[in-house]
Design an enzyme around this catalytic site. Structure first.
Site, mmCIF file in Angstrom:
data_model
loop_
_atom_site.group_PDB
_atom_site.id
_atom_site.type_symbol
_atom_site.label_atom_id
_atom_site.label_comp_id
_atom_site.label_asym_id
_atom_site.label_seq_id
_atom_site.Cartn_x
_atom_site.Cartn_y
_atom_site.Cartn_z
ATOM 1 N N ASP A 66 54.645 47.200 34.013
ATOM 2 C CA ASP A 66 54.251 48.651 33.697
ATOM 3 C C ASP A 66 53.793 49.316 35.263
ATOM 4 O OD1 ASP A 66 51.689 47.568 33.687
ATOM 5 O OD2 ASP A 66 51.472 48.093 31.421
ATOM 6 N N GLU A 142 52.303 51.639 23.627
ATOM 7 C CA GLU A 142 51.299 51.947 22.440
ATOM 8 C C GLU A 142 51.754 52.060 21.040
ATOM 9 O OE1 GLU A 142 48.373 52.267 24.047
ATOM 10 O OE2 GLU A 142 48.130 53.607 25.578
#
Ligand code: PGA
Length: 259
Positions: A66, A142
């Site tokens: 990421d 998330e």
């Protein structure tokens, strides 16, 4: 299920996983590593440094999980900088073969797709290192992330921004958006190695390993993977219901079965 290995301290996890990575590179000089950032994988990179001396790593490839969106890549806390400083330089990898998702605003709408194409073109990730967030995220997926998700832009939770504020001058400097490999991307890697240390991770680890499969705890996606290894210290293992069974299994593991 995943193989759960409970170690006394983080450095022991680092050695164990570094040994597995060395074996992988010895088998395949063009191995594709899935690289994680944050504090958790550091013991692995530290243990790898001496082990890779004398091994040809010039063709080893890597993909980071990421990146923050909109953070200058030259910022010391951009994951491009972190990967360069903590992985590429100490391990002597070729920076041209190590990719990080492109978080620059210009072209961000295509960056996920391009990253997926690059991973596919490399033949996929052989071994994916993973940390886990206190909210259960892997990569920056998330809670609520689809198990089928691919690399895309996500909004960081306030909890993640608070957790990562330690790397910045203040929480206000932590970007609100990131670009992350999806859970679907991560699940395509051939071997997942999730690490977690400290009591703050105990709940997330228990949820990921023993809880229901749920997008509300994205780490639980590892239960879908045929080859996942979870290496935790005692504190991070403290909420595992079947810890004794995992210890017994590891102690009685046949010698031919490497992690
Ligand atoms: P940490 O982060 O390794 O810095 O604890 C883990 C994560 O957010 O995945």
């Amino acid at each position: 299920m995943a193989e759960i290995i409970i170690v006394p301290y983080a450095a022991a996890a680092g050695s164990l996983v570094a040994d597995a990575i060395v074996r992988l590179i010895e088998r395949n000089r063009e191995a594709v590593l899935g690289l994680a950032t944050g504090s958790t994988p550091l013991p692995v990179y530290q243990a790898l440094e001496p082990r890779l001396k004398g091994i040809d790593v010039s063709r080893v490839r890597g993909f980071a999980l990421d990146e923050y969106v909109g953070l200058d890549p030259a910022h010391p806390e951009s994951y491009r900088s972190v990967i360069q400083r903590e992985v590429v330089e100490p391990l002597g990898l070729d920076p041209a073969l190590i990719r990080v998702p492109d978080g620059s605003l210009d072209g961000i709408e295509h960056a996920g797709e391009e990253y997926e194409e690059a991973i596919l073109a490399a033949g996929g990730v052989d071994l994916q290192l993973l940390g886990i967030g206190t909210d259960g995220h892997i990569g920056f997926n998330e809670p609520g992330s689809s198990f089928a998700s691919l690399t895309r832009v996500k909004t960081l939770t306030e909890q993640t921004r608070d957790d990562n504020a330690r790397f910045f001058d203040s929480v206000d400097d932590v970007p609100r958006h990131c670009i992350t490999q999806g859970l679907g991307t991560i699940l395509r890697a051939r071997h997942l190695v999730l690490l977690a240390f400290g009591a703050g991770k105990a709940e997330a680890v228990a949820g990921a390993v023993e809880g229901p499969l749920t997008a509300s705890l994205p780490g639980s996606a590892i239960q879908l993977h045929p080859r996942a290894t979870v290496v935790v210290d005692e504190a991070a293992a403290s909420r595992l219901r079947f810890a004794d069974y995992y210890r017994y299994t590891y102690e009685n593991k046949p010698a031919w079965q490497a992690i």
